[in-house]
Write an enzyme that holds these catalytic residues in place. Structure first.
Site, PDB file in Angstrom:
ATOM      1  N   TYR A 153      -2.680 -16.030 -24.320  1.00 48.98           N
ATOM      2  CA  TYR A 153      -3.735 -14.949 -23.930  1.00 48.98           C
ATOM      3  C   TYR A 153      -4.534 -15.488 -22.621  1.00 48.98           C
ATOM      4  CZ  TYR A 153      -2.417 -12.889 -28.015  1.00 48.98           C
ATOM      5  OH  TYR A 153      -1.739 -12.132 -29.193  1.00 48.98           O
TER       6      TYR A 153
ATOM      7  N   ALA B 286       9.461  -4.373 -58.955  1.00 49.08           N
ATOM      8  CA  ALA B 286       8.796  -3.295 -59.115  1.00 49.08           C
ATOM      9  C   ALA B 286       8.257  -3.149 -60.540  1.00 49.08           C
ATOM     10  CB  ALA B 286       9.586  -2.049 -59.120  1.00 49.08           C
TER      11      ALA B 286
ATOM     12  N   CYS C 288       1.170  -6.465 -46.686  1.00 46.80           N
ATOM     13  CA  CYS C 288       1.701  -7.724 -47.227  1.00 46.80           C
ATOM     14  C   CYS C 288       2.848  -7.578 -48.327  1.00 46.80           C
ATOM     15  CB  CYS C 288       0.596  -8.660 -47.887  1.00 46.80           C
ATOM     16  SG  CYS C 288       1.484 -10.316 -48.629  1.00 46.80           S
TER      17      CYS C 288
ATOM     18  N   GLN D 145     -13.801 -13.542 -33.200  1.00 48.16           N
ATOM     19  CA  GLN D 145     -12.907 -14.191 -32.048  1.00 48.16           C
ATOM     20  C   GLN D 145     -12.570 -13.281 -31.110  1.00 48.16           C
ATOM     21  OE1 GLN D 145      -8.412 -14.487 -32.237  1.00 48.16           O
ATOM     22  NE2 GLN D 145      -8.806 -16.450 -32.693  1.00 48.16           N
TER      23      GLN D 145
ATOM     24  N   CYS E 101       4.331  -8.878 -42.671  1.00 43.54           N
ATOM     25  CA  CYS E 101       2.982  -8.577 -41.846  1.00 43.54           C
ATOM     26  C   CYS E 101       3.158  -8.425 -40.487  1.00 43.54           C
ATOM     27  CB  CYS E 101       2.115  -9.636 -42.218  1.00 43.54           C
ATOM     28  SG  CYS E 101       2.629 -11.311 -42.240  1.00 43.54           S
TER      29      CYS E 101
ATOM     30  N   LYS F 105      14.793 -20.355 -49.426  1.00 43.27           N
ATOM     31  CA  LYS F 105      14.108 -19.037 -50.347  1.00 43.27           C
ATOM     32  C   LYS F 105      13.538 -19.463 -51.539  1.00 43.27           C
ATOM     33  CE  LYS F 105      14.598 -15.494 -48.507  1.00 43.27           C
ATOM     34  NZ  LYS F 105      15.857 -14.564 -48.396  1.00 43.27           N
TER      35      LYS F 105
ATOM     36  N   CYS G   9       2.395 -16.776 -50.235  1.00 41.71           N
ATOM     37  CA  CYS G   9       3.121 -16.173 -49.276  1.00 41.71           C
ATOM     38  C   CYS G   9       4.479 -16.597 -49.295  1.00 41.71           C
ATOM     39  CB  CYS G   9       2.293 -16.273 -47.847  1.00 41.71           C
ATOM     40  SG  CYS G   9       3.649 -16.251 -46.478  1.00 41.71           S
TER      41      CYS G   9
ATOM     42  N   ARG H  54     -10.574 -21.802 -30.205  1.00 40.05           N
ATOM     43  CA  ARG H  54      -9.059 -21.855 -30.896  1.00 40.05           C
ATOM     44  C   ARG H  54      -8.137 -22.040 -29.564  1.00 40.05           C
ATOM     45  NH1 ARG H  54      -5.218 -18.433 -34.954  1.00 40.05           N
ATOM     46  NH2 ARG H  54      -4.590 -20.165 -36.176  1.00 40.05           N
TER      47      ARG H  54
ATOM     48  N   ARG I 117      -1.720 -16.370 -43.732  1.00 38.33           N
ATOM     49  CA  ARG I 117      -1.130 -15.296 -44.504  1.00 38.33           C
ATOM     50  C   ARG I 117      -1.231 -15.372 -45.795  1.00 38.33           C
ATOM     51  NH1 ARG I 117       4.656 -16.435 -42.169  1.00 38.33           N
ATOM     52  NH2 ARG I 117       3.544 -18.202 -41.592  1.00 38.33           N
TER      53      ARG I 117
END
Length: 647
Positions: free
Chosen positions: A173, A394, A362, A103, A349, A431, A343, A220, A320
Site C-alpha cells: 500500500y 454437517a 470462515c 489501522q 476468508c 492436510k 484455522c 505495520r 485467522r
C-alpha cells in the site's frame, strides 16, 4: 496457569494490555458503501473482544475517499460523519476490557480507479503489478495533502475513543510504496536513502504527535517482502527502516511479511507450517527496544506460548485464528484448549473478500461476521430427543448446536469414526489441520453430551425407536460416475479410494477432473512414482479454486511434469487408457494410461435421503451438508449450524 507468558500483562506505549494476544487487522467488507461502521461490523469485533484478546487492531481504514477506494465496502475514517458510528464500535469493544486500535490506510497504486474515477497516485509512476493501471507520480503538494489526511484521521480516531492508531506500511500500500526501492524511484527528499524513503511516514508520525501528544502510534510493515525481484525489501532493508521509525517515536511495530506480489507470505495457504517466518520477527526484536507484534501462522495457544518463550516477539498476532474461534484466548485461559476450533488454512476468508467482494466468512465457524443473525441460541430443547444421521462435518455441527440448545441428541454414523469425508480430505500432503478439526469437533460433541453411535447404518426402525421430535439427515454424498462407456472396467478407480489408500492404481494414471480433489490425488500419485495424465473439461486446470490455493498446489504438482489436457472431455475409458475430445476443435484422441482415476465431484445420496424422509413419521426433517447439496467444508459446517440453530 498453562500459558503464563501468553497471559502475562504487557505494555505498548501508555497502554497496559491484560495479555499478549492481539487480533490482527483483516479486511471484512462489512462497512456500508460509504465506509461507515455497521451493526454487523460492531458485533463482529465485539465477539472477538468477548473472546479474550487484549487488543484489536481492526481492518484497514481509509483516510482518503478521493484518491483511495480499494473496495466498495472499505471501512473509512476520511470524514467527520464517520466518527459517531466508530464511537459505537469502540464502546462495544471496551465493554470487555479490550483495547482497540484503528489501522489507517491509503492504497496508493493499489486503489481502484473504477471506484474513484481518478488516476491512482503513488510515489512514482510504477504500476503495482503487470497489467495494473499506471499511477500518477505524487507532487510535493500531493504528499502534503495525503499526510494531512492521515493526521486528520488520527484526530478523528481519538475523538471516537480509540486507544491509538496503526499506520499501514505493509503489503504494497502507499506507505510501503514509499519504503520500496522498486516502487519509489523519486530523486527528491522522499526517495533514495532509507531516511528519505521513510520520510513520508515519519512526517505523518510527527504530525500526529504534534496534534495528539501521548497518543500511541503503531506501524505495520513487512519485515521481509520475500520477493525475489530487485528493489523489494530484504530483511536488512526492513530493519533499517524500522530503526528510523523507532527513532521517530512509534509505540510498537507490527511485523508482517510478503509484498504486493507475494501475498502468501502474509496470509498463507495450508501448506505453510506455523513458525516458518519466525526468524524475521526475532531479528526485529533483537534490533529494537520498542515492543514487537508478529504473526506467525499461529493455530494453537501452545505455539503462541512458545513464540513468547523463545523471545520471537513481545505480543502474538492472532489473525485467522480469530475468525475460526473468537474464544481462542478465553478457552486457552480456562484450560479448554482442546475445544478451540483451529484455522485449517483453506483461505475461504480471503477468497470471499478479495476475489468475490463479499463479506468475510470462515469455513469452520458459521457465525463469523453473522453474529447479528445468530446472536444467541434458544435454550428450548427441554431434553427432547433428536436424531442426526451422519457424522460428517454437517452432522457433527448440527448435533453440537442442538445439544447446546438442550435437546437429547443421538448421532448415528455408519463408519467406525466421526468425520465423514473429512477423513479423506485430511490424507493429502499438508492436510493434517483437517484431522485436528475432526478431533476438536469430537471433543465438543462429548462435552455437550451427544450420544454417538459408530458403525451404525441408520435404519428407520432404529431412528423411530429413539422417539425423536425430528431428524437431521446429513448422510453425505457419493462420487459422480458419468454414464460413459468403459467406466465399469477393472482399471477404473475413484479419487476417494486412491487418497484413502484403499486401492493402488498401476502404471501410468489418467486423472479425470482437476478440482482440488483431482489435483491432490494427482500429487499423491506423483509422489508414489506414477506418471500422470490430467484431463479437465475447463480451459484451465483447477477451475474454481482460489488462485492462492491453486498456485500452491501446482507448485508441488507441476515439477513432476504431468501431461495436461485442459479443454478436453472424457468420452470413453478402455484397457489402453481414455478417449478424450477437444472441446474447441471436436478432435478426438486416445491417451495412454494403465489406470484411470475419476475426480468428477459428488452428488447427494438422493435415494437414501428420500427413503428416510418418506418413511419417517415426523414432519420436522432437515437436510444438511452434502445430503442437501454437494459442497465444501464451509458449506457443510454452515448447513449443519443453521439446521441446528433453526430446528
Amino acid at each position: 496457569m498453562q500459558y503464563p507468558r501468553l497471559f502475562s500483562r504487557g505494555r505498548i506505549g501508555s497502554l497496559i494490555l491484560k495479555n499478549r494476544g492481539i487480533m490482527m487487522p483483516m479486511a471484512t467488507n462489512l462497512a456500508d458503501k460509504d465506509g461507515i461502521v455497521t451493526q454487523r461490523l460492531i458485533r463482529y469485533y465485539q465477539e472477538r473482544a468477548r473472546g479474550g484478546v487484549a487488543m484489536i487492531i481492526h481492518e484497514y481504514t481509509g483516510v482518503d475517499d478521493v484518491d483511495s477506494i480499494p473496495a466498495i465496502h472499505n471501512l473509512r475514517i476520511a470524514r467527520d460523519y464517520h466518527i459517531a458510528p466508530m464511537e459505537e464500535l469502540v464502546a462495544a469493544v471496551h465493554l470487555y476490557d479490550c483495547k482497540i486500535i484503528a489501522q489507517l490506510h491509503h492504497g496508493g497504486a493499489t486503489s481502484n480507479p473504477n471506484l474513484t474515477g481518478r488516476q491512482n497516485i503513488a510515489p512514482s509512476a510504477v504500476p503495482i503489478a503487470a497489467g495494473r493501471p499506471v499511477p500518477r507520480e505524487m507532487t510535493l503538494e500531493d504528499i502534503r495533502r495525503v499526510q494531512d489526511k492521515f493526521i486528520a484521521a488520527a484526530v478523528r480516531c481519538k475523538k471516537a475513543g480509540y486507544d491509538g492508531v496503526e499506520l499501514h506500511g505493509a503489503h504494497g500500500y502507499l506507505i510501503a510504496q514509499f519504503f520500496s526501492k522498486y516502487y519509489n524511484r523519486r530523486q527528491d527528499q522522499y526517495g533514495g536513502s532509507t531516511e528519505n524513503r521513510a520520510r513520508f511516514l515519519t512526517e505523518i508520525i510527527e504530525g500526529i504527535k504534534e496534534k495528539l501528544g501521548d497518543f500511541p502510534v503503531l506501524v505495520r510493515m513487512c519485515g521481509d517482502e520475500m520477493t525475489d525481484i530487485e528493489g523489494f525489501l530484504s530483511l536488512q532493508d526492513g530493519l533499517e527502516i524500522a530503526k528510523v521509525l523507532e527513532k521517530a517515536g512509534i509505540a510498537a511495530i507490527n511485523i508482517s511479511n510478503g509484498s504486493s506480489l507475494n501475498a502468501d507470505a502474509n496470509c498463507e495457504p495450508f501448506s505453510y507450517q506455523p513458525g516458518w517466518k519466525k526468524h524475521v520477527a526475532k531479528a526485529y526484536k533483537a534490533a529494537l527496544t520498542i515492543p514487537v507484534i508478529a504473526t506467525n501462522t499461529i493455530k494453537a495457544p501452545e505455539f503462541a506460548e512458545t513464540l513468547l518463550e523463545e523471545e520471537i516477539c513481545d505480543f502474538v498476532g492472532l489473525g485467522r485464528s480469530q475468525l475460526a474461534d473468537p474464544y481462542f484466548m478465553k478457552k486457552a485461559q480456562c484450560g479448554e484448549s482442546k475445544e478451540i476450533r483451529k484455522c485449517i488454512g483453506c483461505l475461504y476468508c480471503r477468497e470471499r473478500v478479495l476475489r468475490d467482494g463479499l463479506p468475510v466468512r470462515c469455513a469452520v465457524n458459521a457465525r463469523t461476521a453473522r453474529e447479528v443473525e445468530f446472536d444467541a441460541l434458544k435454550l428450548d430443547g427441554n431434553g427432547q430427543s433428536v436424531a442426526v444421521v451422519g457424522g460428517g462435518p454437517a452432522g457433527m455441527e448440527a448435533a453440537r448446536v442442538l445439544a447446546k440448545r438442550g435437546f437429547d441428541v443421538t448421532l448415528l454414523e455408519k463408519e467406525a469414526r466421526l468425520g465423514g469425508t473429512l477423513n479423506i480430505a485430511d490424507k493429502p500432503p499438508f492436510k493434517d489441520k483437517i484431522s485436528r478439526l475432526v478431533d476438536t469437533m469430537s471433543v465438543q460433541l462429548k462435552k455437550q453430551g451427544v450420544k454417538v453411535r459408530l458403525d451404525h447404518q441408520a435404519t428407520v426402525e432404529e431412528i423411530c425407536a429413539l422417539k425423536p421430535v425430528g431428524v437431521v439427515i446429513a448422510c453425505g454424498a457419493q462420487p459422480i460416475i458419468p454414464d460413459i462407456p468403459g467406466l465399469d472396467g477393472d482399471n477404473i478407480y475413484l479419487a476417494e479410494e486412491v487418497v484413502s489408500g484403499k486401492v493402488k492404481p498401476k502404471g501410468r494414471v489418467a486423472v479425470v477432473g482437476s478440482g482440488l480433489t483431482g489435483l491432490e490425488t494427482a500429487e499423491i500419485l506423483c509422489q508414489q512414482g506414477h506418471q500422470i495424465v490430467l484431463v479437465e473439461m475447463a480451459r484451465e486446470i483447477g477451475p474454481g479454486i482460489f488462485p492462492a490455493i491453486r498456485n500452491d498446489e501446482l507448485s508441488r504438482l507441476l515439477p513432476y511434469n504431468p501431461a495436461i489436457y485442459a479443454g478436453h472431455r472424457l468420452m470413453e475409458a478402455n484397457s489402453q487408457g481414455v478417449m478424450v475430445e477437444n472441446l474447441s476443435t471436436g478432435d478426438r484422441r486416445q491417451l495412454k494410461a494403465d489406470s484411470v482415476v475419476l475426480a468428477l465431484g459428488i452428488r447427494s445420496r438422493v435415494e437414501l435421503v428420500e427413503a428416510l424422509a418418506s418413511a419417517l413419521p415426523y414432519g420436522k426433517i432437515r437436510l444438511a451438508g452434502d445430503a442437501r447439496k454437494g459442497g465444501r467444508i464451509a458449506d457443510a459446517i454452515r448447513d449443519g449450524f443453521e439446521a441446528g440453530y433453526t430446528f
